[in-house]
Design an enzyme around this catalytic site. Structure first.
Site, PDB file in Angstrom:
ATOM      1  N   ARG A 187      16.219  30.823  56.533  1.00 14.13           N
ATOM      2  CA  ARG A 187      17.364  30.083  55.981  1.00 14.13           C
ATOM      3  C   ARG A 187      17.437  28.685  56.586  1.00 14.13           C
ATOM      4  O   ARG A 187      17.794  27.728  55.904  1.00 14.13           O
ATOM      5  CB  ARG A 187      18.659  30.856  56.235  1.00 14.13           C
ATOM      6  N   CYS A 245      26.127  27.465  61.568  1.00 12.08           N
ATOM      7  CA  CYS A 245      25.467  28.627  60.969  1.00 12.08           C
ATOM      8  C   CYS A 245      25.734  28.593  59.471  1.00 12.08           C
ATOM      9  O   CYS A 245      25.650  27.535  58.851  1.00 12.08           O
ATOM     10  CB  CYS A 245      25.953  29.926  61.611  1.00 12.08           C
ATOM     11  N   ARG A 246      26.068  29.718  58.857  1.00  9.98           N
ATOM     12  CA  ARG A 246      26.388  29.752  57.422  1.00  9.98           C
ATOM     13  C   ARG A 246      27.878  29.522  57.172  1.00  9.98           C
ATOM     14  O   ARG A 246      28.263  28.789  56.285  1.00  9.98           O
ATOM     15  CB  ARG A 246      25.940  31.101  56.845  1.00  9.98           C
ATOM     16  N   LYS A 247      28.728  30.190  57.967  1.00  9.77           N
ATOM     17  CA  LYS A 247      30.166  30.091  57.745  1.00  9.77           C
ATOM     18  C   LYS A 247      30.978  30.121  59.035  1.00  9.77           C
ATOM     19  O   LYS A 247      32.127  30.544  59.051  1.00  9.77           O
ATOM     20  CB  LYS A 247      30.633  31.192  56.793  1.00  9.77           C
ATOM     21  N   GLY A 248      30.369  29.659  60.134  1.00 12.64           N
ATOM     22  CA  GLY A 248      31.109  29.531  61.378  1.00 12.64           C
ATOM     23  C   GLY A 248      31.268  30.808  62.166  1.00 12.64           C
ATOM     24  O   GLY A 248      32.111  30.884  63.063  1.00 12.64           O
ATOM     25  N   VAL A 249      30.471  31.819  61.866  1.00  6.59           N
ATOM     26  CA  VAL A 249      30.583  33.112  62.564  1.00  6.59           C
ATOM     27  C   VAL A 249      29.506  33.259  63.634  1.00  6.59           C
ATOM     28  O   VAL A 249      29.802  33.303  64.822  1.00  6.59           O
ATOM     29  CB  VAL A 249      30.544  34.289  61.570  1.00  6.59           C
ATOM     30  N   THR A 250      28.233  33.323  63.226  1.00  7.10           N
ATOM     31  CA  THR A 250      27.195  33.540  64.241  1.00  7.10           C
ATOM     32  C   THR A 250      27.006  32.325  65.138  1.00  7.10           C
ATOM     33  O   THR A 250      26.447  32.446  66.236  1.00  7.10           O
ATOM     34  CB  THR A 250      25.849  33.954  63.610  1.00  7.10           C
ATOM     35  N   SER A 272      30.306  24.775  58.715  1.00  4.57           N
ATOM     36  CA  SER A 272      28.886  25.124  58.760  1.00  4.57           C
ATOM     37  C   SER A 272      28.181  24.854  57.420  1.00  4.57           C
ATOM     38  O   SER A 272      28.579  23.975  56.659  1.00  4.57           O
ATOM     39  CB  SER A 272      28.714  26.555  59.244  1.00  4.57           C
TER      40      SER A 272
END
Length: 294
Positions: A187, A245-250, A272
């Site tokens: 990704r 990341c993708r949405k601020g989680v990982t 993100s």
């Protein structure tokens, strides 16, 4: 007890189990299940109702977010966060322990950990190894739902721990801070779809997949191993650092890993890739797929 606390950002299952069995869960210690899964895969709230750590409450990341934003899981307002966690029995002097039930061991719990820190709460820890290892080690579970007495929480956003789209755009030109992207390599490189979006990365970002910091069992790696991971990627923990990341989680796994190494000020780009993809100009979306077509 101190060796079990592991820099306070992490607590072990043994430490938490002893606290639960000693009856310490209450106004001074709250346990929150911050699990979230794609709806087609698992139902986090239903699983919580069926079994959870005794005394725990469910921290619903779908509720505790900016529901007016077009992007996933953006931080709520100070008042929204304060009201929400207050209803879970959390006050400003509560030690909060967060966990989730992901098969990896830990996935969403670091996001809840970072959210508390972003709103000024210092006494917050992640359960090392998560619910998966809690169960594996034979610690108690229950289906009994606790009803904590409401707490009074005053939230104050610490903007040092947060990066906006505008700050990230400016950094592309000036490189005032390092950027680490925690998504899987495909990704990041742009060679596989990112949950429906074309993928790629922010110019200048370095890729360290968040799973790099977890052992096969789902526990956090040792501080020495984490430091080595950052060194190998030429990330200098003495200098400013932001995670995406993708949405601020990982990305919050990056903040947690750095915190364990003594770096307390890693910022998370809350929007993100989900925001960057929709708002950044094409030249600021680096993808090997685009390069190979050129």
């Amino acid at each position: 007890m101190a060796p079990q606390v592991l820099s306070r950002a992490l607590v072990t299952a043994k430490w938490l189990s002893e606290a639960v069995q000693a009856g310490r869960v209450g106004p001074s210690l709250r346990i929150l299940d911050a699990s979230w899964y794609p709806p087609q895969e698992r139902n986090a709230r239903q699983e919580f109702k069926e079994r959870h750590i005794p005394g725990a409450s469910f921290f619903d990341i779908e509720e505790c977010r900016d529901q007016t934003s077009p992007y996933d899981f953006m931080l709520p307002t100070e008042s929204h966060f304060a009201d929400y966690v207050g209803r879970l029995g959390v006050s400003n002097d509560t030690h909060v322990v967060v966990y989730d039930g992901d098969n990896l061991g830990t996935f969403y719990a670091p996001r809840a950990w970072w959210m508390f820190r972003a709103f000024g709460h210092k006494e917050v820890s992640v359960l090392n190894g998560g619910f998966k290892n809690w169960v594996k080690e034979g610690h108690p579970v229950t289906a009994e739902v606790s009803q904590p007495s409401p707490g009074v929480f005053k939230a104050k956003l610490n903007t040092i721990l947060l990066k906006t789209f505008e700050e990230m755009i400016q950094n592309v030109g000036f490189l005032r801070f390092q950027v680490v992207d925690s998504r899987p390599e495909g990704r990041f490189r742009g060679t596989e779809l990112d949950q429906g979006l074309e993928s790629g990365h922010i110019p200048g970002a370095v890729n360290i997949p968040f799973s790099s910091f977890l052992t096969e069992s789902g526990h956090e790696k040792s501080i020495e191993e984490i430091q080595q991971i950052f060194r190998e990627k030429k990330i200098d923990l003495s200098k400013p650092l932001a995670a995406t990341c993708r949405k601020g989680v990982t990305a919050c796994h990056i903040a947690l890993a750095a915190y364990l190494c003594g770096k307390r000020d890693v910022a998370v780009y809350d929007g993100s890739w989900s925001e960057w993809f929709h708002r950044a100009p094409p030249r600021y979306k680096v993808s090997e797929v685009k390069r190979s077509k050129a």
